[in-house]
Design a protein around this motif. Sequence first.
Motif: not given
Length: 151
Positions: A17, A23, A52, A54-55, A57-59, A61-62, A64
């Motif tokens: 991760r 982060w 921003s 949220v986007l 963080a999604w990116w 996390n992807s 991982t």
Amino acid sequence: MATMQSGTHVVYQEKVRPSVGMWILVAVAAASTALMVLPVWKLGMIVLPVVSFVLFAWWLNSLTVTIIVTERQLFVGEAHIDRKFVTAATAYEGEAAQKARGVDLDARAFLKIRPWAKDSVRIDIDDADDPTPYWLVSTRHPRQLAEALSG
């Protein structure tokens, strides 16, 4: 030990991760978007950083990477290979890992490396139908992964 659907035992499992530093970088980047809209959109000072983050963080996390070694197969992210084609696994830490990613890298190698996991394992492949000489995989536990593949 856990088992996979094929009924083989999981020998090793790891999720690589993003680090805390990554982060923090995402949070700072998202917060800095407020400065872009401050002069023209007061509500945007709240909306844009939240969207921003949220986007971002999604990116993040992807990115991982999940590594799973079973008795029969190796899974690294969406890639997998039968362990019968794995001839050796070498753990690289510190400067050796840096060289493996840089000057010692073969352009034909399969890479699944991440900047937040500095250590890696070189997994030598011997498959007549595959020109890939080895996989280079980021891991936080290079010795354990190499042992799982060698055992």
